[in-house]
Design an enzyme around this catalytic site. Structure first.
Site, PDB file in Angstrom:
ATOM      1  CG  ASP A  41      -1.804  -1.226   1.274  1.00 50.32           C
ATOM      2  OD1 ASP A  41      -2.274  -1.666   0.207  1.00 50.32           O
ATOM      3  OD2 ASP A  41      -1.960  -1.772   2.371  1.00 50.32           O
ATOM      4  CD  GLN A  90       0.926  -8.636  -2.638  1.00 52.15           C
ATOM      5  OE1 GLN A  90       1.664  -9.281  -3.346  1.00 52.15           O
ATOM      6  NE2 GLN A  90      -0.292  -8.338  -3.014  1.00 52.15           N
ATOM      7  N   GLY A 126      -4.081  -4.224  -4.447  1.00 51.27           N
ATOM      8  CA  GLY A 126      -5.091  -3.202  -4.743  1.00 51.27           C
ATOM      9  C   GLY A 126      -4.347  -1.945  -5.146  1.00 51.27           C
TER      10      GLY A 126
END
Ligand code: IMP
Length: 404
Positions: free
Chosen positions: A13, A208, A40
């Protein structure tokens, strides 16, 4: 231009999606080489937000998109993601024939394994990532090429049954997956080499973060594959000489989703404030992210491990709005200070962070040029990490990026 990788230097993130979108214009293709739909990667253009879980974030720049053999592919997510993009995105995409597939049963198994861990779950994304990589290591996993081959779904069904997981629907899932994947399946490694031979270049999109690497992260609270730049040649099927340089991405503070040690974690009101100002909620699961101060001990390790030759620093605006800036420069344990992450790695849960407050970050508004405190931050990080800061990101919108 040579190939370049964008890798996360923390626990994921870090803002890799935004950096990849920013840089993609200068490359012929963007390739994912590890992870799966646990990722994501968010790109914000004006008021519209795109979160990519499997597709490389270069999708919005109309680039050729490559998903390498090191990625585990969930066809259901891939289909959903493609449906949100213009039709030509599919025409630009190649998924390596050797990618393992993530079945609905793998997702269920992910949940069962978490339950089995009882009071100490990993806090996985429940996207079936661990089971899919495990099945690959067990040589049970169906691969994309098996959708046209002779894969023995009966034996895979038997395997799930032994674990009390209902295999119903597996064959129908494979039929659906075939419709999606057979046309776009190919040899990604060969394609990267071809691009190189024609004088082109590829941007490699890490997923990641370094501290979630299966071997080199905070095991066992890690993901099930390799997240560092070293995995690029394996995850794509290319010679190491084509891996290029690596650009490491770090937030100006630290976040972590899921369980596991986090030496600089902040709790209470301040944590709540950083979470809310920084919108620190998982892009894949929506879970609130744990937040903490910048950890230079971990960051120095990650920079070295990836051989990062340049950095992108993200979310610098958040700290100025929070009004405090602290940095962990060592870990204290049993009265002595350690500044080598590897030495502390086995007892990360027991160390006390030693903090420095180098300077306050008040002036971080980028409306009238590069702010004074932004310059101080960049100089400080370059000095500490001995690596050039190339990009500074000060907001989620695509344009809120400065290249130095
Ligand atoms: P898994 O990858 O779903 O098995 O989850 C293993 C660990 O990695 C958990 O702590 C997850 O929260 C974390 N993780 C996996 N993907 C991401 C990501 O993209 N960002 C942040 N954490 C992640």
């Amino acid at each position: 231009m040579t190939n370049l990788s964008v890798v996360g230097l923390q626990w994921g993130d870090e803002g890799k999606g935004k950096v990849v979108d920013y840089l993609a214009g200068g490359f012929d293709a963007v390739a994912r080489y590890s992870g799966g739909s646990n990722a994501g990667h968010t790109v914000v253009i004006g008021t519209s937000k795109h979160t990519f879980h499997l597709l490389p974030s270069g999708a919005l720049k109309g680039k050729e998109l490559l998903i390498g053999a090191g990625v585990v592919v969930d066809p259901v997510t891939l289909k959903e993601e493609l449906a949100l993009l213009p039709d030509d995105a599919r025409g630009h995409l190649t998924v390596d024939a050797r990618c393992s597939l993530v079945s609905p049963q793998d997702k269920e198994l992910d949940g069962v394994l978490e339950e089995m861990r009882g009071a100490t779950p990993i806090g996985t994304t429940k996207r079936g990532i661990g089971p899919s990589y495990a099945l690959r290591a067990l040589r049970l996993s169906p691969r994309v090429s098996d959708l046209v081959g002779e894969f023995n779904f009966a034996s895979l069904s038997g395997f799930y049954q032994r674990l009390s997981i209902d295999p119903a629907g597996l064959v129908a899932w494979a039929d659906e997956s075939r419709k999606l994947l057979v046309e776009i399946m190919g040899d990604v490694g060969k394609r990267v080499v071809e691009i190189d031979e024609k004088g082109g270049s590829v941007l490699f999109e890490g997923s990641q973060g370094t501290l979630l690497d299966l071997l080199h992260g905070s095991y066992p609270y890690v993901t099930s594959t390799h997240t560092t730049a070293s995995y690029i040649p394996v995850g794509l099927g290319i010679p190491p000489s084509l891996a290029g340089k690596s650009l490491g991405v770090a937030k100006a503070y630290t976040t972590r989703v899921g369980s596991g040690p986090f030496p600089t974690e902040i709790k209470g009101d301040l944590a709540e404030r950083i979470r809310s100002v920084g919108n620190e909620y998982g892009a894949t699961t929506g879970r609130p992210r744990r937040v903490g101060w910048l950890d230079l001990v971990a960051l120095k390790y990650a920079v070295k491990l990836n051989g990062a030759s340049e950095l992108a620093v993200s979310k610098v605006d958040v700290l100025s709005r929070v009004g405090e800036f602290r940095v962990c420069v060592a870990y204290r344990r049993d009265g002595s200070d350690v500044s080598d992450f590897q030495r502390a790695q086995n007892h990360l849960g027991q160390v006390e962070p030693v903090y420095e407050s180098p300077f306050p970050l008040h002036d971080l508004s980028f409306t009238h040029g590069f702010p004074r405190d932004g310059k101080k931050l960049v100089d400080y990080l370059e000095d500490q990490l001995k690596t050039r800061v190339r990009l500074v990101s000060y907001g989620e919108e695509r344009s809120m990026t400065v290249e130095l």
